[in-house]
Design a protein around this motif. Structure first.
Motif, PDB file in Angstrom:
ATOM      1  N   ARG A  94      70.787  45.770  40.231  1.00 55.00           N
ATOM      2  CA  ARG A  94      71.502  45.572  38.973  1.00 55.00           C
ATOM      3  C   ARG A  94      71.754  46.904  38.263  1.00 55.00           C
ATOM      4  NH1 ARG A  94      74.443  41.222  39.171  1.00 55.00           N
ATOM      5  NH2 ARG A  94      73.299  39.236  39.156  1.00 55.00           N
ATOM      6  N   LEU A  95      70.753  47.758  38.237  1.00 53.60           N
ATOM      7  CA  LEU A  95      70.926  49.041  37.574  1.00 53.60           C
ATOM      8  C   LEU A  95      71.966  49.895  38.304  1.00 53.60           C
ATOM      9  CD1 LEU A  95      67.236  49.867  36.612  1.00 53.60           C
ATOM     10  CD2 LEU A  95      69.112  49.342  35.039  1.00 53.60           C
ATOM     11  N   ALA A  96      71.876  49.946  39.619  1.00 53.68           N
ATOM     12  CA  ALA A  96      72.825  50.767  40.378  1.00 53.68           C
ATOM     13  C   ALA A  96      74.248  50.254  40.213  1.00 53.68           C
ATOM     14  CB  ALA A  96      72.425  50.786  41.853  1.00 53.68           C
ATOM     15  N   LYS A  97      74.408  48.947  40.141  1.00 60.01           N
ATOM     16  CA  LYS A  97      75.737  48.377  39.977  1.00 60.01           C
ATOM     17  C   LYS A  97      76.353  48.762  38.637  1.00 60.01           C
ATOM     18  CE  LYS A  97      78.310  44.041  40.409  1.00 60.01           C
ATOM     19  NZ  LYS A  97      78.218  42.572  40.598  1.00 60.01           N
ATOM     20  N   GLN A  98      75.484  49.094  37.663  1.00 59.59           N
ATOM     21  CA  GLN A  98      75.964  49.401  36.320  1.00 59.59           C
ATOM     22  C   GLN A  98      75.919  50.897  36.000  1.00 59.59           C
ATOM     23  OE1 GLN A  98      74.857  46.008  33.405  1.00 59.59           O
ATOM     24  NE2 GLN A  98      73.215  45.966  34.923  1.00 59.59           N
ATOM     25  N   GLY A  99      75.881  51.715  37.052  1.00 58.54           N
ATOM     26  CA  GLY A  99      76.002  53.150  36.852  1.00 58.54           C
ATOM     27  C   GLY A  99      74.715  53.873  36.543  1.00 58.54           C
ATOM     28  N   VAL A 100      73.600  53.379  37.087  1.00 57.17           N
ATOM     29  CA  VAL A 100      72.297  54.018  36.906  1.00 57.17           C
ATOM     30  C   VAL A 100      71.645  54.173  38.274  1.00 57.17           C
ATOM     31  CG1 VAL A 100      69.994  53.777  35.892  1.00 57.17           C
ATOM     32  CG2 VAL A 100      72.010  52.987  34.611  1.00 57.17           C
ATOM     33  N   VAL A 101      71.054  55.330  38.542  1.00 56.61           N
ATOM     34  CA  VAL A 101      70.229  55.482  39.741  1.00 56.61           C
ATOM     35  C   VAL A 101      68.843  54.937  39.412  1.00 56.61           C
ATOM     36  CG1 VAL A 101      69.143  57.091  41.342  1.00 56.61           C
ATOM     37  CG2 VAL A 101      71.511  57.452  40.634  1.00 56.61           C
ATOM     38  N   ALA A 102      68.395  53.941  40.163  1.00 56.54           N
ATOM     39  CA  ALA A 102      67.101  53.316  39.920  1.00 56.54           C
ATOM     40  C   ALA A 102      66.082  53.780  40.948  1.00 56.54           C
ATOM     41  CB  ALA A 102      67.230  51.793  39.970  1.00 56.54           C
ATOM     42  N   VAL A 103      64.887  54.087  40.470  1.00 57.26           N
ATOM     43  CA  VAL A 103      63.770  54.466  41.338  1.00 57.26           C
ATOM     44  C   VAL A 103      62.668  53.442  41.092  1.00 57.26           C
ATOM     45  CG1 VAL A 103      62.096  56.260  41.912  1.00 57.26           C
ATOM     46  CG2 VAL A 103      64.393  56.900  41.142  1.00 57.26           C
ATOM     47  N   VAL A 104      62.389  52.608  42.087  1.00 58.51           N
ATOM     48  CA  VAL A 104      61.400  51.535  41.951  1.00 58.51           C
ATOM     49  C   VAL A 104      60.181  51.931  42.773  1.00 58.51           C
ATOM     50  CG1 VAL A 104      60.979  49.056  42.156  1.00 58.51           C
ATOM     51  CG2 VAL A 104      63.301  49.893  41.689  1.00 58.51           C
ATOM     52  N   ILE A 105      59.023  52.026  42.114  1.00 58.56           N
ATOM     53  CA  ILE A 105      57.877  52.686  42.746  1.00 58.56           C
ATOM     54  C   ILE A 105      56.717  51.724  43.026  1.00 58.56           C
ATOM     55  CG2 ILE A 105      58.518  54.760  41.458  1.00 58.56           C
ATOM     56  CD1 ILE A 105      55.881  54.400  39.851  1.00 58.56           C
ATOM     57  N   ASN A 106      55.911  52.106  43.989  1.00 53.95           N
ATOM     58  CA  ASN A 106      54.567  51.565  44.161  1.00 53.95           C
ATOM     59  C   ASN A 106      53.562  52.571  43.607  1.00 53.95           C
ATOM     60  OD1 ASN A 106      55.247  49.160  45.368  1.00 53.95           O
ATOM     61  ND2 ASN A 106      54.601  49.745  47.423  1.00 53.95           N
ATOM     62  N   TYR A 107      52.370  52.106  43.342  1.00 57.25           N
ATOM     63  CA  TYR A 107      51.261  52.973  42.940  1.00 57.25           C
ATOM     64  C   TYR A 107      49.977  52.289  43.371  1.00 57.25           C
ATOM     65  CZ  TYR A 107      51.439  49.650  39.002  1.00 57.25           C
ATOM     66  OH  TYR A 107      51.486  48.505  38.239  1.00 57.25           O
ATOM     67  N   ARG A 108      48.897  53.031  43.452  1.00 54.23           N
ATOM     68  CA  ARG A 108      47.630  52.440  43.898  1.00 54.23           C
ATOM     69  C   ARG A 108      47.112  51.447  42.863  1.00 54.23           C
ATOM     70  NH1 ARG A 108      44.228  57.731  44.845  1.00 54.23           N
ATOM     71  NH2 ARG A 108      45.527  58.293  43.038  1.00 54.23           N
ATOM     72  N   LEU A 109      46.321  50.489  43.341  1.00 55.58           N
ATOM     73  CA  LEU A 109      45.879  49.378  42.512  1.00 55.58           C
ATOM     74  C   LEU A 109      44.358  49.240  42.537  1.00 55.58           C
ATOM     75  CD1 LEU A 109      48.544  46.825  43.800  1.00 55.58           C
ATOM     76  CD2 LEU A 109      48.610  48.031  41.604  1.00 55.58           C
ATOM     77  N   ALA A 110      43.834  48.506  41.557  1.00 61.46           N
ATOM     78  CA  ALA A 110      42.419  48.148  41.555  1.00 61.46           C
ATOM     79  C   ALA A 110      42.173  47.110  42.655  1.00 61.46           C
ATOM     80  CB  ALA A 110      42.033  47.584  40.192  1.00 61.46           C
ATOM     81  N   PRO A 111      40.995  47.090  43.272  1.00 63.88           N
ATOM     82  CA  PRO A 111      39.813  47.886  42.926  1.00 63.88           C
ATOM     83  C   PRO A 111      39.738  49.256  43.611  1.00 63.88           C
ATOM     84  CG  PRO A 111      39.235  46.322  44.625  1.00 63.88           C
ATOM     85  CD  PRO A 111      40.690  46.065  44.301  1.00 63.88           C
ATOM     86  N   THR A 112      40.780  49.635  44.360  1.00 64.25           N
ATOM     87  CA  THR A 112      40.744  50.923  45.045  1.00 64.25           C
ATOM     88  C   THR A 112      40.648  52.078  44.056  1.00 64.25           C
ATOM     89  OG1 THR A 112      42.052  50.003  46.851  1.00 64.25           O
ATOM     90  CG2 THR A 112      41.957  52.399  46.687  1.00 64.25           C
TER      91      THR A 112
END
Length: 295
Positions: A94-112
């Motif tokens: 949706r963001l890219a279609k409307q003229g935005v470069v989107a960066v969708v990220i992962n990150y480490r989670l609990a309990p790690t």
């Protein structure tokens, strides 16, 4: 009902529905954008590197912009112990279609890991974005952060705690604005001190037992007069803890003169606050496009 039961603690039937809708939307709006998947934002030789969590996706408009498109880094929710970028393809598309470069990220989670390490991961993803997003058509000088639920709290922390970027070698916070969608964890210091609700002990896993840490990862205590503009959205029927903490956050922003809007969306519960992002004409996208200067 748990007050902070977030996106991934939902019935299986709802999860299946969300997944089906995501796949349908992926097909319907894929053509105007380009998705580059599973890009590591940390080098494999960095201590603690996780090949499943230290990755991100970039969604770019297919047509290039002379000055580069504005960039939005999206951080998923999930109670700090679950969630994955792959369910949020609809946000990127949706963001890219409307003229935005989107960066969708992962990150480490609990309990790690605990929340301070999650915030570090998010800062490293933003650092990668400033260094590489021009290769995908984005403008590294127009980087914004966005998140829902736990991801909204992390986005608020990135926008307000400049130390996170000093740790990764940046002299200035590169965030130009934040879009916070029903954010959780804005004031976990207050929340965990009170322990008002059943099973609140579960949040000691991602946040630990040290009140100093609770305060240190709560954006409310880092916001300052130099914080970037923010769009803050809360569901009228969201969890009481989110409603109360975001009101205090709004009051702090007002007192410091930080440019922002605070919107309570009628009838919305916590999960529908992110599901509405399937539709491009909702109020969050309309306001976001103005904030980032898209179009």
């Amino acid at each position: 009902m748990l007050v902070l039961r977030l996106l991934w603690q939902v019935p299986l039937s709802l999860f299946v529905l969300v997944t089906a809708l995501a796949l349908a939307n992926e097909y319907a709006i894929a053509r105007p954008s380009r998705r580059t998947k599973d890009i590591p934002y940390l080098a494999a030789n960095v201590p603690g590197f996780n090949p499943e969590r230290h990755i991100l996706d970039v969604y770019s408009p297919r047509h290039k912009a002379t000055a580069g498109y504005p960039v939005v880094v999206f951080i998923h929710g999930g109670s700090w112990d679950s969630g994955n970028k792959n369910i949020y393809t609809f946000v990127g598309r949706r963001l890219a279609k409307q003229g935005v470069v989107a960066v969708v990220i992962n990150y480490r989670l609990a309990p790690t890991v605990e929340v301070p390490a999650m915030a570090d991961d998010c800062a490293r993803a933003v650092l990668w974005t400033t260094e590489h997003i021009a290769e995908y058509g984005g403008n590294p000088n127009r980087v914004f952060v966005m998140g829902h639920s736990a991801g909204g709290g992390l986005a608020a922390l990135l926008a307000t705690d400049n130390r996170l970027f000093a740790k990764v070698g940046l002299s200035q916070n590169p965030i130009k604005g934040a879009i916070l969608d029903d954010p959780a964890g804005v004031d976990m210091f207050d929340y965990l001190k009170k322990m008002e609700y059943p099973n609140d002990q579960q949040y000691l896993v991602p946040f630990g037992k040290d009140p100093a840490v609770w305060r240190d990862v709560s954006p409310l205590y880092h916001v300052n007069a130099g914080s970037p503009p923010m769009l803050l959205y809360v569901g009228e029927r969201t969890y009481p803890s989110i409603a109360s903490s975001t009101r205090r956050f709004d009051q702090k922003l007002q007192a410091l003169g930080v440019k922002h809007t605070f919107s309570v969306l009628p009838g919305k519960k916590h999960i529908p606050m992110v599901l509405q992002l399937y539709w491009k004409n909702n109020v969050i996208y309309r306001d976001l496009l103005k904030l980032v200067g898209a179009g």
